[in-house]
Write a protein that holds these residues in place. Structure first.
Motif, PDB file in Angstrom:
ATOM      1  N   ILE A 118      90.953 113.165  85.914  1.00  0.00           N
ATOM      2  CA  ILE A 118      92.018 113.097  86.915  1.00  0.00           C
ATOM      3  C   ILE A 118      92.587 114.501  87.082  1.00  0.00           C
ATOM      4  O   ILE A 118      93.198 115.044  86.160  1.00  0.00           O
ATOM      5  CB  ILE A 118      93.127 112.124  86.490  1.00  0.00           C
ATOM      6  CG1 ILE A 118      92.549 110.722  86.282  1.00  0.00           C
ATOM      7  CG2 ILE A 118      94.257 112.092  87.524  1.00  0.00           C
ATOM      8  CD1 ILE A 118      93.533 109.737  85.670  1.00  0.00           C
ATOM      9  N   ALA A 119      92.372 115.083  88.256  1.00  0.00           N
ATOM     10  CA  ALA A 119      92.830 116.444  88.523  1.00  0.00           C
ATOM     11  C   ALA A 119      93.973 116.416  89.533  1.00  0.00           C
ATOM     12  O   ALA A 119      93.770 116.123  90.715  1.00  0.00           O
ATOM     13  CB  ALA A 119      91.683 117.300  89.054  1.00  0.00           C
ATOM     14  N   ASP A 120      95.163 116.715  89.065  1.00  0.00           N
ATOM     15  CA  ASP A 120      96.350 116.742  89.926  1.00  0.00           C
ATOM     16  C   ASP A 120      97.416 117.552  89.201  1.00  0.00           C
ATOM     17  O   ASP A 120      97.574 117.425  87.987  1.00  0.00           O
ATOM     18  CB  ASP A 120      96.858 115.323  90.192  1.00  0.00           C
ATOM     19  CG  ASP A 120      97.792 115.245  91.389  1.00  0.00           C
ATOM     20  OD1 ASP A 120      98.862 115.892  91.344  1.00  0.00           O
ATOM     21  OD2 ASP A 120      97.454 114.555  92.357  1.00  0.00           O
ATOM     22  N   PRO A 174     102.405 115.571  87.256  1.00  0.00           N
ATOM     23  CA  PRO A 174     102.259 114.613  86.154  1.00  0.00           C
ATOM     24  C   PRO A 174     102.487 113.159  86.563  1.00  0.00           C
ATOM     25  O   PRO A 174     101.773 112.266  86.104  1.00  0.00           O
ATOM     26  CB  PRO A 174     103.313 115.081  85.137  1.00  0.00           C
ATOM     27  CG  PRO A 174     103.491 116.538  85.428  1.00  0.00           C
ATOM     28  CD  PRO A 174     103.331 116.672  86.906  1.00  0.00           C
ATOM     29  N   ARG A 216      99.406 111.934  88.313  1.00  0.00           N
ATOM     30  CA  ARG A 216      98.332 111.700  87.334  1.00  0.00           C
ATOM     31  C   ARG A 216      98.559 110.376  86.609  1.00  0.00           C
ATOM     32  O   ARG A 216      97.629 109.624  86.357  1.00  0.00           O
ATOM     33  CB  ARG A 216      98.256 112.842  86.318  1.00  0.00           C
ATOM     34  CG  ARG A 216      97.727 114.155  86.893  1.00  0.00           C
ATOM     35  CD  ARG A 216      97.208 115.073  85.790  1.00  0.00           C
ATOM     36  NE  ARG A 216      98.184 115.343  84.753  1.00  0.00           N
ATOM     37  CZ  ARG A 216      99.048 116.346  84.766  1.00  0.00           C
ATOM     38  NH1 ARG A 216      99.070 117.181  85.798  1.00  0.00           N
ATOM     39  NH2 ARG A 216      99.893 116.535  83.764  1.00  0.00           N
ATOM     40  N   ALA A 217      99.818 110.099  86.283  1.00  0.00           N
ATOM     41  CA  ALA A 217     100.137 108.854  85.579  1.00  0.00           C
ATOM     42  C   ALA A 217      99.813 107.644  86.451  1.00  0.00           C
ATOM     43  O   ALA A 217      99.299 106.629  85.960  1.00  0.00           O
ATOM     44  CB  ALA A 217     101.606 108.847  85.180  1.00  0.00           C
ATOM     45  N   ARG A 229      96.088 107.306  86.579  1.00  0.00           N
ATOM     46  CA  ARG A 229      95.619 106.839  85.268  1.00  0.00           C
ATOM     47  C   ARG A 229      95.843 105.338  85.101  1.00  0.00           C
ATOM     48  O   ARG A 229      94.961 104.616  84.600  1.00  0.00           O
ATOM     49  CB  ARG A 229      96.340 107.605  84.162  1.00  0.00           C
ATOM     50  CG  ARG A 229      95.814 107.268  82.768  1.00  0.00           C
ATOM     51  CD  ARG A 229      96.585 107.963  81.667  1.00  0.00           C
ATOM     52  NE  ARG A 229      95.930 107.744  80.391  1.00  0.00           N
ATOM     53  CZ  ARG A 229      95.231 108.655  79.723  1.00  0.00           C
ATOM     54  NH1 ARG A 229      95.114 109.887  80.218  1.00  0.00           N
ATOM     55  NH2 ARG A 229      94.638 108.366  78.584  1.00  0.00           N
ATOM     56  N   ILE A 259      89.688 108.939  79.485  1.00  0.00           N
ATOM     57  CA  ILE A 259      90.358 109.544  80.641  1.00  0.00           C
ATOM     58  C   ILE A 259      90.845 110.938  80.259  1.00  0.00           C
ATOM     59  O   ILE A 259      91.519 111.116  79.243  1.00  0.00           O
ATOM     60  CB  ILE A 259      91.536 108.678  81.117  1.00  0.00           C
ATOM     61  CG1 ILE A 259      91.033 107.288  81.526  1.00  0.00           C
ATOM     62  CG2 ILE A 259      92.260 109.348  82.285  1.00  0.00           C
ATOM     63  CD1 ILE A 259      92.143 106.315  81.893  1.00  0.00           C
ATOM     64  N   GLU A 284      92.962 114.230  81.729  1.00  0.00           N
ATOM     65  CA  GLU A 284      93.868 114.719  82.770  1.00  0.00           C
ATOM     66  C   GLU A 284      93.879 116.242  82.779  1.00  0.00           C
ATOM     67  O   GLU A 284      93.998 116.869  81.725  1.00  0.00           O
ATOM     68  CB  GLU A 284      95.285 114.200  82.533  1.00  0.00           C
ATOM     69  CG  GLU A 284      95.418 112.690  82.614  1.00  0.00           C
ATOM     70  CD  GLU A 284      96.859 112.234  82.466  1.00  0.00           C
ATOM     71  OE1 GLU A 284      97.771 113.033  82.774  1.00  0.00           O
ATOM     72  OE2 GLU A 284      97.081 111.090  82.026  1.00  0.00           O
ATOM     73  N   ALA A 302      95.251 119.827  85.357  1.00  0.00           N
ATOM     74  CA  ALA A 302      96.249 120.179  86.371  1.00  0.00           C
ATOM     75  C   ALA A 302      95.762 121.211  87.375  1.00  0.00           C
ATOM     76  O   ALA A 302      96.544 121.660  88.218  1.00  0.00           O
ATOM     77  CB  ALA A 302      97.519 120.696  85.687  1.00  0.00           C
ATOM     78  N   SER A 326      88.767 112.261  90.041  1.00  0.00           N
ATOM     79  CA  SER A 326      89.856 112.059  90.997  1.00  0.00           C
ATOM     80  C   SER A 326      90.453 113.426  91.289  1.00  0.00           C
ATOM     81  O   SER A 326      90.933 114.110  90.378  1.00  0.00           O
ATOM     82  CB  SER A 326      90.910 111.119  90.400  1.00  0.00           C
ATOM     83  OG  SER A 326      92.074 111.108  91.201  1.00  0.00           O
TER      84      SER A 326
END
Length: 217
Positions: free
Chosen positions: A7-9, A12, A15-16, A19, A31, A33, A35, A53
């Motif tokens: 998950i690339a965002d 936070p 991302r949550a 997720r 998973i 995460e 940034a 993502s």
């Protein structure tokens, strides 16, 4: 072995949310995460990524250019765009460039799970103008196809041109000669089918690359 979900965002809370949806659709997956786009690329290079993502705008990325580069280098890795953009043009371009889904950041968690579930089953999922239904197939976008033919260095230069930089400034930014910039500009014009910088910038907007990505030499 179960694949990893990346998950690339850079937000936070977003991302949550992603997720939480991923955990419903891929309950047994690891998973990860991140940034920024550079970290997402490193995870992809590490292998065993079942899904990425991707937020279109992070600190080191600029619109659809990141998607284009990742699709080129990791053609078998499904990429789901999760974006704040509400422009139909951006959704169409993402689809043309090979994204498996486009999920607006305004989507509810059930809609997000629906999109992710479709991708897990090998389908694609793209919203319409806000109802959450899938869009109909669209004809390939000629501008996006032409932009896809540019090299990473050429897209980097085009991004700087879109910022209004002159050849001399671009040469300094990329640590190359001005003659090399001019040669790239000639190639860019030829591949895009344009005759000046203004026309090139108008086409560049199809990838939303007004801000430059990380330097590529």
């Amino acid at each position: 072995m179960t694949g990893r979900i990346v998950i690339a965002d850079d937000h936070p809370l977003m991302r949550a949310a992603v997720r939480a949806s991923v955990e419903k659709v891929w309950p047994d997956s690891e998973i990860v995460e991140v940034a920024d786009a550079a970290s997402a690329r490193r995870e992809a290079e590490a292998g065993n990524v079942e899904l990425l993502s991707l937020d279109l705008h992070m600190t080191d990325s600029a619109g659809l250019q990141t998607l284009l580069d990742l699709r080129r280098d990791f053609p078998a890795m499904p990429i789901v765009i999760v974006s704040a953009s509400e422009e139909p043009r951006v959704r169409r371009s993402a689809k043309e460039l090979g994204a498996s889904a486009f999920i607006p950041k305004t989507a509810s968690l059930p809609v997000m799970r629906e999109a992710l579930a479709a991708v897990r089953e090998g389908d694609i999922w793209f919203p319409d103008d806000g109802t959450g239904a899938e869009v109909e197939e669209t004809a390939p976008d000629d501008d996006v196809a032409r932009l896809a033919r540019l090299t990473p260095a050429q897209r980097r230069i085009l991004a700087l041109v879109a910022q209004g930089l002159l050849n001399k400034q671009i040469a300094h930014e990329m640590q190359i000669s001005e003659a090399t910039v001019k040669a790239h500009m000639t190639a860019i014009f030829r591949r895009l089918g344009v005759v000046n910088r203004t026309q090139a910038v108008l086409i560049a907007k199809q990838l939303d690359i007004a801000a430059p990505p990380a330097a590529e030499h």
